[in-house]
Design a protein around this motif. Structure first.
Motif, PDB file in Angstrom:
ATOM      1  N   VAL A 237      21.924  35.551 -23.478  1.00  0.00           N
ATOM      2  CA  VAL A 237      20.711  36.317 -23.760  1.00  0.00           C
ATOM      3  C   VAL A 237      20.517  37.341 -22.649  1.00  0.00           C
ATOM      4  N   LEU A 238      20.418  38.607 -23.030  1.00  0.00           N
ATOM      5  CA  LEU A 238      20.181  39.705 -22.094  1.00  0.00           C
ATOM      6  C   LEU A 238      18.751  40.189 -22.258  1.00  0.00           C
ATOM      7  N   LEU A 239      17.946  40.049 -21.213  1.00  0.00           N
ATOM      8  CA  LEU A 239      16.569  40.537 -21.224  1.00  0.00           C
ATOM      9  C   LEU A 239      16.555  41.901 -20.543  1.00  0.00           C
ATOM     10  N   ASP A 240      16.464  42.944 -21.352  1.00  0.00           N
ATOM     11  CA  ASP A 240      16.529  44.329 -20.881  1.00  0.00           C
ATOM     12  C   ASP A 240      15.125  44.784 -20.492  1.00  0.00           C
ATOM     13  N   GLU A 241      14.882  44.868 -19.179  1.00  0.00           N
ATOM     14  CA  GLU A 241      13.557  45.223 -18.653  1.00  0.00           C
ATOM     15  C   GLU A 241      13.605  46.566 -17.918  1.00  0.00           C
ATOM     16  N   ALA A 242      14.156  47.568 -18.548  1.00  0.00           N
ATOM     17  CA  ALA A 242      14.291  48.876 -17.904  1.00  0.00           C
ATOM     18  C   ALA A 242      12.942  49.482 -17.524  1.00  0.00           C
ATOM     19  N   TYR A 243      11.875  49.062 -18.206  1.00  0.00           N
ATOM     20  CA  TYR A 243      10.552  49.657 -17.976  1.00  0.00           C
ATOM     21  C   TYR A 243       9.565  48.643 -17.403  1.00  0.00           C
ATOM     22  N   ALA A 244      10.059  47.601 -16.764  1.00  0.00           N
ATOM     23  CA  ALA A 244       9.209  46.494 -16.320  1.00  0.00           C
ATOM     24  C   ALA A 244       8.083  46.946 -15.394  1.00  0.00           C
ATOM     25  N   GLU A 245       8.351  47.924 -14.543  1.00  0.00           N
ATOM     26  CA  GLU A 245       7.341  48.332 -13.563  1.00  0.00           C
ATOM     27  C   GLU A 245       6.123  48.989 -14.195  1.00  0.00           C
ATOM     28  N   PHE A 246       6.250  49.423 -15.446  1.00  0.00           N
ATOM     29  CA  PHE A 246       5.126  50.089 -16.117  1.00  0.00           C
ATOM     30  C   PHE A 246       4.267  49.114 -16.932  1.00  0.00           C
ATOM     31  N   VAL A 247       4.685  47.866 -17.012  1.00  0.00           N
ATOM     32  CA  VAL A 247       3.972  46.891 -17.842  1.00  0.00           C
ATOM     33  C   VAL A 247       2.673  46.466 -17.154  1.00  0.00           C
ATOM     34  N   ARG A 248       1.601  46.452 -17.916  1.00  0.00           N
ATOM     35  CA  ARG A 248       0.313  45.992 -17.418  1.00  0.00           C
ATOM     36  C   ARG A 248      -0.280  44.874 -18.285  1.00  0.00           C
ATOM     37  N   GLY A 249       0.338  44.567 -19.390  1.00  0.00           N
ATOM     38  CA  GLY A 249      -0.170  43.485 -20.234  1.00  0.00           C
ATOM     39  C   GLY A 249      -0.013  42.144 -19.533  1.00  0.00           C
ATOM     40  N   PRO A 250      -1.099  41.412 -19.330  1.00  0.00           N
ATOM     41  CA  PRO A 250      -1.021  40.160 -18.568  1.00  0.00           C
ATOM     42  C   PRO A 250      -0.201  39.071 -19.244  1.00  0.00           C
ATOM     43  N   GLU A 251       0.004  39.174 -20.543  1.00  0.00           N
ATOM     44  CA  GLU A 251       0.750  38.145 -21.264  1.00  0.00           C
ATOM     45  C   GLU A 251       2.223  38.501 -21.449  1.00  0.00           C
ATOM     46  N   ALA A 252       2.635  39.658 -20.956  1.00  0.00           N
ATOM     47  CA  ALA A 252       4.017  40.106 -21.157  1.00  0.00           C
ATOM     48  C   ALA A 252       4.996  39.246 -20.368  1.00  0.00           C
ATOM     49  N   VAL A 253       6.167  39.080 -20.931  1.00  0.00           N
ATOM     50  CA  VAL A 253       7.211  38.349 -20.236  1.00  0.00           C
ATOM     51  C   VAL A 253       7.608  39.098 -18.964  1.00  0.00           C
ATOM     52  N   ASP A 254       7.954  38.346 -17.926  1.00  0.00           N
ATOM     53  CA  ASP A 254       8.385  38.927 -16.659  1.00  0.00           C
ATOM     54  C   ASP A 254       9.634  38.178 -16.243  1.00  0.00           C
ATOM     55  N   GLY A 255      10.759  38.881 -16.236  1.00  0.00           N
ATOM     56  CA  GLY A 255      12.022  38.242 -15.935  1.00  0.00           C
ATOM     57  C   GLY A 255      12.050  37.541 -14.596  1.00  0.00           C
ATOM     58  N   ARG A 256      11.254  38.012 -13.651  1.00  0.00           N
ATOM     59  CA  ARG A 256      11.240  37.381 -12.326  1.00  0.00           C
ATOM     60  C   ARG A 256      10.831  35.917 -12.405  1.00  0.00           C
ATOM     61  N   GLU A 257       9.954  35.592 -13.368  1.00  0.00           N
ATOM     62  CA  GLU A 257       9.461  34.226 -13.502  1.00  0.00           C
ATOM     63  C   GLU A 257      10.476  33.304 -14.175  1.00  0.00           C
ATOM     64  N   LEU A 258      11.529  33.875 -14.744  1.00  0.00           N
ATOM     65  CA  LEU A 258      12.477  33.104 -15.538  1.00  0.00           C
ATOM     66  C   LEU A 258      13.774  32.808 -14.807  1.00  0.00           C
ATOM     67  N   LEU A 259      13.955  33.415 -13.635  1.00  0.00           N
ATOM     68  CA  LEU A 259      15.218  33.281 -12.918  1.00  0.00           C
ATOM     69  C   LEU A 259      15.477  31.815 -12.565  1.00  0.00           C
ATOM     70  N   GLY A 260      16.672  31.354 -12.879  1.00  0.00           N
ATOM     71  CA  GLY A 260      17.054  29.987 -12.579  1.00  0.00           C
ATOM     72  C   GLY A 260      16.635  28.958 -13.607  1.00  0.00           C
ATOM     73  N   ARG A 261      15.867  29.373 -14.613  1.00  0.00           N
ATOM     74  CA  ARG A 261      15.379  28.415 -15.609  1.00  0.00           C
ATOM     75  C   ARG A 261      16.331  28.218 -16.773  1.00  0.00           C
ATOM     76  N   TYR A 262      17.125  29.239 -17.078  1.00  0.00           N
ATOM     77  CA  TYR A 262      17.997  29.175 -18.254  1.00  0.00           C
ATOM     78  C   TYR A 262      19.431  29.503 -17.841  1.00  0.00           C
ATOM     79  N   PRO A 263      20.401  28.660 -18.222  1.00  0.00           N
ATOM     80  CA  PRO A 263      21.782  28.897 -17.809  1.00  0.00           C
ATOM     81  C   PRO A 263      22.470  30.033 -18.551  1.00  0.00           C
ATOM     82  N   ASN A 264      21.796  30.566 -19.583  1.00  0.00           N
ATOM     83  CA  ASN A 264      22.408  31.609 -20.414  1.00  0.00           C
ATOM     84  C   ASN A 264      21.633  32.919 -20.383  1.00  0.00           C
TER      85      ASN A 264
END
Length: 369
Positions: free
Chosen positions: A189-216
């Motif tokens: 699974v590739l999470l493409d977050e090219a525009y992550a710095e512009f996100v302001r929605g509090p419920e949006a996924v943030d790849g930083r919080e997912l690091l190390g949680r999923y082996p794929n």
């Protein structure tokens, strides 16, 4: 005697590649116009970045560090991972190509939402794999349930783009976690977050919080947008070492230049980064004002979490794009679907609102939320 004209008529090319339309940039803006077609940062580089790039340019007779180790070390420290868990490439699209090549062979499938980043179909075709494009929801966001349903024994890669380019809708944290619970852990699974710095929605996924949680799972980001380095091409991926090593094996050697590495390193120094993030905040404020004004005009603008807004113009796409061009605005038109308009210079907003205010149809539906 005149030599015959060279011909490639007998050269045997892969038919799917010969038929594949090449990626095309938006046309140049007219004189005194605004180029809002490529989601570029409208500000020039900050002085520290300019100086770093100029210094690196003085040594372009030397090969760069093929692994961009200094940059990987800085990013690893920032994200709480090891340098081996960071891969630097010539923009995030280059990294996407590497991962698709590493995981998907001819006959395999790659699942992604559509419409999404226009490079995805080409990357899959070049790998010899088959695209499985899952339609967006009515609100122009990913239908992750349908994407999970589309995974088969032939699926090797799933791409999730958040916020989605070109529609701007972000995947929520809860949606993504439920989705990952349904994806077999032997599918990349590739999470493409090219525009992550512009996100302001509090419920949006943030790849930083997912690091190390999923082996794929691999998270991809770039310096092209928020950090204003689109012209030197540098992006990065964070994920399990084994997956990154496979992607490293598919890379063209020495693809990341010393100039790109120097610019990225300078951009994440505290003073330079603080200024760059102030610019991001200004673009976000401008985006919110532009979207609100377009909604007030009657345009059904979906959620906007990137540095652009999406006009779902459907069959009117070519007409609206031409009217914008005549007014000095170059936007990214996707005939039959809509128009992506980058958030650019302050002066461009007034032009956009004037032209689009004349083109809005009274019968249009209300905005997606």
């Amino acid at each position: 005697m005149t030599a015959p004209e060279p011909t490639s008529a007998r050269v045997r090319l892969r038919p799917e590649i010969a038929a594949l339309p090449p990626y095309r940039q938006g046309r140049p803006a007219p004189a005194n116009g605004f180029k809002l077609s490529s989601n570029e940062n409208p500000w020039p580089p900050v002085p520290a970045v300019e100086r770093a790039i100029a210094a690196a340019a003085a040594e372009v007779n030397r090969y760069p560090d093929a692994t961009a180790l200094a940059l990987r070390e800085k990013l690893a420290e920032r994200f709480g991972v090891t340098p081996d868990e960071v891969l630097v490439g010539a923009g995030s699209v280059s990294l996407l190509a590497q991962f698709v090549l590493a995981a998907a062979a001819p006959g395999d499938e790659v699942v992604y939402s559509w419409r999404s980043f226009e490079a995805y179909p080409g990357l899959v075709t070049v790998a010899g794999a088959r695209s499985v494009a899952v339609p967006n929801r009515a609100d122009h966001g990913h239908d992750l349930d349908a994407m999970a349903d589309a995974i088969t024994d032939r699926t090797r890669v799933v791409i999730v783009c958040s916020p989605n380019n070109p529609t701007g809708v972000a995947v929520t944290r809860d949606e993504f976690e439920r989705f990952m619970g349904r994806v077999p852990d032997d599918r990349l699974v590739l999470l493409d977050e090219a525009y992550a710095e512009f996100v302001r929605g509090p419920e949006a996924v943030d790849g930083r919080e997912l690091l190390g949680r999923y082996p794929n799972l691999v998270v991809l980001r770039t310096f092209s947008k928020a950090y204003g380095l689109a012209g030197v091409r540098v992006g990065y991926a964070i994920g399990p070492v084994g997956i990154l090593d496979a992607a490293r094996a598919t890379a063209i050697p020495l693809g990341v230049t010393a100039v790109a590495t120097a610019g990225a390193l300078a951009a994440i120094e505290p003073e330079a980064e603080a200024e760059l993030l102030r610019r991001v905040a200004a673009l976000v404020e401008r985006r919110e004002g532009l979207r609100d004004a377009l909604v007030a005009q009657g345009w059904p603008i979906p959620e906007a979490q990137g540095n652009f807004v999406w006009l779902p113009t459907g069959e009117r796409t070519v007409e609206v794009a031409e009217r914008l061009f005549e007014a000095g605005i170059v936007a990214r038109a996707f005939p039959g679907d809509g128009i992506r308009v980058s958030v650019g210079e302050t002066e461009s907003v007034d032009v956009l609102l004037r032209v689009l205010g004349e083109l809005v149809e009274p019968s249009q539906e209300g905005p997606s939320t």
